[in-house]
Design a protein around this motif. Structure first.
Motif, short mmCIF file in Angstrom:
data_model
loop_
_atom_site.label_atom_id
_atom_site.label_comp_id
_atom_site.label_asym_id
_atom_site.label_seq_id
_atom_site.Cartn_x
_atom_site.Cartn_y
_atom_site.Cartn_z
N ARG A 142 5.25 -2.99 -9.62
CA ARG A 142 4.63 -2.87 -8.30
C ARG A 142 5.36 -3.77 -7.32
N PRO A 143 5.91 -3.21 -6.22
CA PRO A 143 6.69 -4.06 -5.32
C PRO A 143 5.80 -5.01 -4.51
N MET A 159 2.39 -4.83 -2.51
CA MET A 159 2.38 -3.54 -1.80
C MET A 159 1.56 -2.52 -2.58
N SER A 160 1.10 -1.49 -1.85
CA SER A 160 0.37 -0.43 -2.55
C SER A 160 0.86 0.93 -2.07
N GLU A 161 0.48 1.96 -2.82
CA GLU A 161 0.99 3.29 -2.56
C GLU A 161 0.08 4.00 -1.55
N HIS A 162 0.68 4.63 -0.57
CA HIS A 162 -0.11 5.32 0.46
C HIS A 162 0.41 6.74 0.63
N VAL A 163 -0.50 7.61 1.09
CA VAL A 163 -0.11 9.00 1.31
C VAL A 163 0.57 9.16 2.67
N VAL A 164 0.14 8.37 3.62
CA VAL A 164 0.73 8.47 4.97
C VAL A 164 1.65 7.27 5.23
N PRO A 165 2.68 7.45 6.05
CA PRO A 165 3.57 6.31 6.33
C PRO A 165 2.87 5.22 7.16
#
Lengths: 250, 254
Positions: A142-143, A159-165
């Motif tokens: 996980r960055p 950082m976490s993963e998102h669907v939108v930028p």
């Protein structure tokens, strides 16, 4: 209509009974049969009845990382569930003991199991990291990065993963605001750093005075050991202190 | 370093050796947390209010008696502890007592308290203690002999095995590169006592009695790992016959 249904059901059951003895062809790999006793009931959440109300339950130590590195992924996967079941059992027993106001024997068992689980996760992470570094040149973890918060304090942001930028995610932008120049924050940081500095200074003075106390009480002490324990203290200066001397005129 | 780890570092390796408890448990048993910062965005995210100063006596830090001695309002007296370069007194060592009524007597080290530079010598340096007396029940109590701790710095000395007299020691290397304690007077090696390896669970590792839930040593040392160019998850999915061919959506990491 209903008789038709029953007929169908009977056919289905017949099919099942017929297929029972045939070997499974569709599955490429058949998993090894688990050797633990399977009870499939709620008593699996409880310890062996012999250990109920015992003073202590003797067990070995936790799994070490080095031992787990010898094991295949499948073995580790199985071991994880063995440990998970054991942890569930221990937590249930602890809860039950607390409710009954009784002694939970050998509570260190929980720590041994949890330590093993941590080690297992570390070994798997190690293997995955090696694969990712070889294939992509990145760790695959996980960055994250070190950032400065709105209060001017540094911390590690995961950082976490998102669907939108990022630029479209207003909710994230509201929640995570990083440092930008602010007069009040600068004033706070000045005081905060002063506080940190004073804490450090106080520790230095405390250590210095402690060394003086030690020198006074143990004049024949091993100086190298003292130096090792208090590397920041100027021992020669401490020796010349007035407090270090006994009650006599020099 | 977390605060709790600082406590743990104060408990010496040799003090906790006999108990054979994991460090994690010792820490858990010892800590007295009064308040923890709630989860979420905080000025100090992991702030904990807990007891930091403990009085290390003859009670073991993970025991209930230790907790009783170190209540929330108990402020321990300051202790000046003479710094020691390396611990040289181990369980089962023959030592001579240099002070007190048992001066000159020899005995064996029974317990070690590294956080106070203390050892207890078996059956020596005892004090009579009256316990259980009560006026109400008209009972005088029972008198017991209790061993008192001795400082390792100046109250005991190791005994040279060649002539059974006390000696100062030095740590040196043997030809094989092993660190040993050597008597400075005769140059004889003072061997490590066998009971140093003893724990509450076993006398020595060789005679450990296997318990029903223990993994056997054969099963532990068996090598089943074979290197493969795949991650753990890929391997498990492959072995279980799980196929995953969905293409994930494009996502953004920030």
């Amino acid at each position: 209509m209903s008789s038709n249904k029953i007929l169908n059901l009977c056919k289905l059951l017949n099919n099942v009974s017929l297929r029972k003895n045939e070997p499974i062809v569709s599955c490429i790999f058949s998993r090894n049969i688990s050797t633990t006793t399977r009870k499939f009931d709620l008593m699996e959440f409880f310890d062996d009845q012999k250990n109920w109300g015992a003073n202590d339950v003797k067990v070995g130590r936790a799994w070490k990382k080095d031992e787990m590195r010898l094991k295949s992924n499948v073995d580790l996967h199985k071991l994880w569930y063995v440990l998970l079941k054991e942890r569930n059992m221990l937590l249930t027993m602890e809860q039950e003991a607390n409710e009954q106001v009784q002694l939970f024997p050998s509570p260190e068992r929980l720590d041994k199991v949890e330590e093993s689980m941590e080690n297992l996760e570390a070994v798997i992470r190690e293997r995955n990291k090696a694969y990712h570094e070889l294939e992509t040149g990145e760790t695959g973890e996980r960055p994250g990065k070190h950032v400065t918060s709105r209060l001017g304090l540094r911390y590690y942001y995961k950082m976490s993963e998102h669907v939108v930028p990022k630029h479209m995610n207003t909710k994230w932008q509201q929640k995570y605001q990083f440092y930008k120049y602010d007069r009040d924050v600068e004033a706070f940081l000045l005081k905060y750093n002063e506080k940190l500095y004073l804490t450090k200074k106080r520790k230095q003075r405390r250590d210095f005075n402690h060394v003086i106390g030690l020198l006074k009480r143990f004049p024949g002490m091993d100086m190298e050991a003292l130096k090792q324990q208090y590397p920041d203290v100027d021992i020669e200066k401490a020796k010349h202190s007035r407090k270090c001397r006994g009650h006599f005129e020099p | 370093m977390r605060i709790s780890n600082i406590f743990l570092s104060r408990i010496g390796k040799w003090s906790k050796r006999y108990s054979n408890l994991p460090d994690r448990y010792i820490q858990r048993a010892m800590e007295q947390v009064y308040w923890r910062n709630p989860k979420g965005i905080q000025y100090k995210p992991n702030a904990v209010v807990q007891k930091k100063k403990f009085n290390f006596g003859v009670q073991r830090p993970w025991s209930g008696q230790f907790k009783n001695e170190n209540g929330p309002r108990d402020v321990p007296a300051k202790v000046f502890l003479e710094p020691i370069k390396e611990w040289s007194f181990f369980r089962g060592d023959r030592v001579e007592i240099l002070v007190g009524k048992d001066k000159g007597k020899q005995g064996f080290v029974k317990q070690i308290f590294e956080e106070r530079n203390w050892v207890i010598v078996e059956g020596l340096n005892c004090e009579l203690k009256q316990i259980g007396q009560s006026k109400q029940r008209q009972f005088d109590g029972v008198w017991i002999q209790e061993e008192q701790p001795l400082l390792v710095t100046n109250e005991i000395a190791l005994v040279d095995p060649s002539d059974l007299t006390s000696t100062s020691i030095e740590w040196r290397f043997t030809e094989e590169g092993e660190r040993v304690r050597v008597s400075t007077r005769t140059g004889r090696i003072i061997p490590m006592p066998a009971s140093n390896d003893e724990t509450v669970d076993y006398k020595s590792k060789a005679v450990y009695k296997e318990q029903p839930k223990d993994t056997t040593s054969d099963a532990v040392t068996e090598v089943t790992y074979e290197p493969k160019l795949c991650t753990f998850e890929m391997d498990i999915m492959d072995k279980m016959g799980i196929k995953e061919d969905r293409i994930p959506l494009k996502t953004y990491w920030y």
